[in-house]
Design a protein around this motif. Structure first.
Motif, mmCIF file in Angstrom:
data_model
loop_
_atom_site.group_PDB
_atom_site.id
_atom_site.type_symbol
_atom_site.label_atom_id
_atom_site.label_comp_id
_atom_site.label_asym_id
_atom_site.label_seq_id
_atom_site.Cartn_x
_atom_site.Cartn_y
_atom_site.Cartn_z
ATOM 1 N N THR A 198 -14.641 -9.406 -22.537
ATOM 2 C CA THR A 198 -14.437 -9.829 -21.144
ATOM 3 C C THR A 198 -12.956 -9.801 -20.781
ATOM 4 N N GLY A 199 -12.665 -9.907 -19.478
ATOM 5 C CA GLY A 199 -11.283 -10.041 -19.007
ATOM 6 C C GLY A 199 -10.858 -11.495 -19.033
ATOM 7 N N PRO A 200 -9.716 -11.822 -18.424
ATOM 8 C CA PRO A 200 -9.235 -13.209 -18.436
ATOM 9 C C PRO A 200 -10.218 -14.142 -17.723
ATOM 10 N N ALA A 201 -10.210 -15.394 -18.133
ATOM 11 C CA ALA A 201 -11.190 -16.369 -17.648
ATOM 12 C C ALA A 201 -11.120 -16.564 -16.135
ATOM 13 N N ASP A 202 -9.930 -16.388 -15.517
ATOM 14 C CA ASP A 202 -9.840 -16.619 -14.066
ATOM 15 C C ASP A 202 -10.083 -15.354 -13.239
ATOM 16 N N SER A 203 -10.569 -14.287 -13.876
ATOM 17 C CA SER A 203 -10.831 -13.060 -13.123
ATOM 18 C C SER A 203 -12.292 -12.990 -12.675
ATOM 19 N N VAL A 204 -12.479 -13.027 -11.364
ATOM 20 C CA VAL A 204 -13.826 -12.975 -10.798
ATOM 21 C C VAL A 204 -14.465 -11.613 -11.088
ATOM 22 N N VAL A 205 -13.653 -10.558 -11.014
ATOM 23 C CA VAL A 205 -14.154 -9.217 -11.277
ATOM 24 C C VAL A 205 -14.721 -9.132 -12.696
ATOM 25 N N SER A 206 -13.992 -9.694 -13.652
ATOM 26 C CA SER A 206 -14.475 -9.686 -15.026
ATOM 27 C C SER A 206 -15.787 -10.448 -15.154
ATOM 28 N N MET A 207 -15.880 -11.579 -14.458
ATOM 29 C CA MET A 207 -17.121 -12.361 -14.521
ATOM 30 C C MET A 207 -18.291 -11.548 -13.991
ATOM 31 N N GLN A 208 -18.072 -10.844 -12.863
ATOM 32 C CA GLN A 208 -19.155 -10.049 -12.284
ATOM 33 C C GLN A 208 -19.570 -8.918 -13.210
ATOM 34 N N ARG A 209 -18.576 -8.248 -13.787
ATOM 35 C CA ARG A 209 -18.895 -7.133 -14.677
ATOM 36 C C ARG A 209 -19.679 -7.633 -15.898
ATOM 37 N N THR A 210 -19.238 -8.763 -16.439
ATOM 38 C CA THR A 210 -19.905 -9.314 -17.609
ATOM 39 C C THR A 210 -21.340 -9.732 -17.262
#
Lengths: 346, 346
Positions: A198-210
């Protein structure tokens, strides 16, 4: 270049330290002051003959219109703020936005953040510049978004979307993109076990991709999905692969990375430090479609964000709202394009 | 957050659509208007107690100082222009400059050029914004440089230096860097034949790097040096390798690339299309020290520009001249750091 007589006149103005105004230009050209100002207003109607006459006087007197003073009168600064959370990951985006604003005679005041969470301090500075609008490639809280409405400043998010807040946004469809990648992996042979970086914890984009990847993996019956965290950087991709190895004892069939740069780190770590074959032993996929994804060293399977279309959409969405603040919020969601790199085994 | 009463007052101001001024804040706080303005002036002296009192009124009334109006009074816009010829090659530079200006309360108006030759059109736009100063990572003609002097606008070049024009610049020592790379190649075994891949024809940096390499190669007695041209991009590195092969019939011992990105293209072309071993058959060197140079796929021998030191130098050199326009021009030349990557055979 100005001729000799004109140059002397310019020097006279300069030597008396008197600032040349649009009034001087109008007098010199024998036209009205409003004709002069129309010549500097993008899109204003002015005849070719009039423009030539005014521009000759402008050249002779060495006049420069004062965009800032004009901004105070027209209530437009012709500046927009672009807020990006990490310029190193978005050079193409900023480049595209900047080129498109410049075409429209609008200038970009750039704000870069080290962390998405620095944004509130940045907004205090943005307000002071009376920008006409803001493009944010960073996460804002609902309270922060509300201050744009209070201040009547149009705001367009770039690759950040909000479900419960009415606000303009242009995004790549992260969920759809991840699902397409997972489909590719599942169709390709022998992918049973997976890890996600995953990307950094505060990245919304990373959350969506995950989330997109996890949902599709579960639908496909994958029960074994290890999740480790990175920070979007190359080194974090290397470290994450080590962590996967430590926690599993061996490698999964595929590693799904929240962006391309971490995928490069993962591939290099696998190939050059751990002596795994990519894609023979492990498949690796990324997201973004940065330039290096197409480099022969990586030839990465990824989702290419349509940066040009997204930048054009963001700029026109913002400028439409600068011209007409009553336009309702709108979300535009662009599909990414699957890049079939050789980092997935066939 | 404002308390209930304060919030009502803020709404009253908002509902009457009256803009809150520093006068309102001064009245409300029971202090002078100049005390209010001192609270918003970086570095101005104001007691803690005074600041607290003013800030409470600011918060209650929802006041934002108008940086643009202030700029008209102080003759400072607190904005600088940064002109870069290709943002994709300089994301770290722009990021570093932006962060350092922000620390000083100065904002960056970004201008990106597709070609260095577009700069004169861009300058017309820069003048309109009454920026306090300009950093140019692009080539300007002596006439264009002279207009900065006429307009009393401090100018600092980033990685562009001029021998016959008195102007501020911060550069990496391109010549010294190339010489160090050539020395490394000559010390290492069996490098007798060489090819140079240059950057675009209008890039002064590329010319300097090429000249530095050629001079040192001649001093070392290398008679066989083929020169082919690229455009700083990855694909042009690939194409240049093909051209070298076409023109020579085989590969030279070493390929010297005017930047890292072309070196990546050259390495990939050699390894994955032409089946040469790097560095076994051909050594490859670059220049810049971009992040990917340290990636295991490349591990490129290159000269790392000290971007942080150079950015700090450029920003402080510019702001010193904004504060004191009488300071004489100065050139600062930073040595690059040789990166001993494994792309040179031992």
């Amino acid at each position: 270049m100005a001729k000799a007589g004109a140059s002397t006149r310019k020097e006279n103005f300069a030597s008396t330290k008197r600032h040349v105004t649009s009034y001087d230009v109008a007098q010199h050209a024998g036209v009205s002051q409003s004709a002069v100002s129309r010549c500097f207003k993008p899109g204003a109607s002015v005849s070719k003959k009039m423009r030539a006459r005014v521009m000759a006087a402008v050249e002779e007197l060495g006049y420069t219109p004062n965009a800032i003073a004009r901004g105070l009168i027209t209530r437009r600064s012709n500046m927009v703020a672009v807020i990006v959370s990490n310029l190193n990951f978005y050079p193409e985006v900023v480049s595209e936005l900047s080129a498109r604003f410049t075409e429209r005679g609008v200038h970009v005041l750039l704000f870069t953040l080290d962390h998405e969470s620095d944004v509130s301090r940045t907004l205090q500075q943005v307000w002071q510049y009376q920008v006409d609008g803001v493009i944010a490639a960073a996460h804002l809280s609902p309270d922060e978004i509300a201050t744009f409405v209070e201040r009547d400043i149009p705001l367009v998010f770039y690759n950040r979307s909000y479900e419960d807040v009415q606000v303009c946004s242009v995004s790549c469809d992260q969920i759809e993109g991840e699902r397409a990648l997972i489909n590719r992996l599942v169709e390709a042979s022998r992918h049973r076990s997976f890890a996600i970086i995953t990307g950094p914890a505060d990245s919304v984009v990373s959350m969506q991709r995950t989330r997109g990847a996890l949902e599709r993996l579960r639908e496909c019956g994958a029960t074994e999905v290890l999740q480790v965290s990175g920070d979007y950087g190359y080194r974090s991709g290397c470290r994450a692969v080590q962590e996967i190895l430590d926690r599993r004892g061996d490698m999964p069939d595929a590693i799904i990375c929240a962006n391309d740069v971490m995928a490069f780190g993962a591939m290099d770590e696998l190939r050059y430090r751990l002596d795994y074959d990519v894609p023979g032993d492990v498949s690796v996929v990324g997201f973004d479609g940065v330039r290096a994804a197409a480099w022969a060293s990586f030839d990465l399977a990824t989702v290419v964000q349509p940066v040009e279309s997204m930048a054009e959409a963001a700029v026109s969405m913002l400028m439409d709202r600068v011209d007409n603040p009553e336009l309702p919020p709108e979300k535009r969601l662009f599909s990414g394009v699957l890049r079939n790199g050789s980092s997935i085994r066939g």
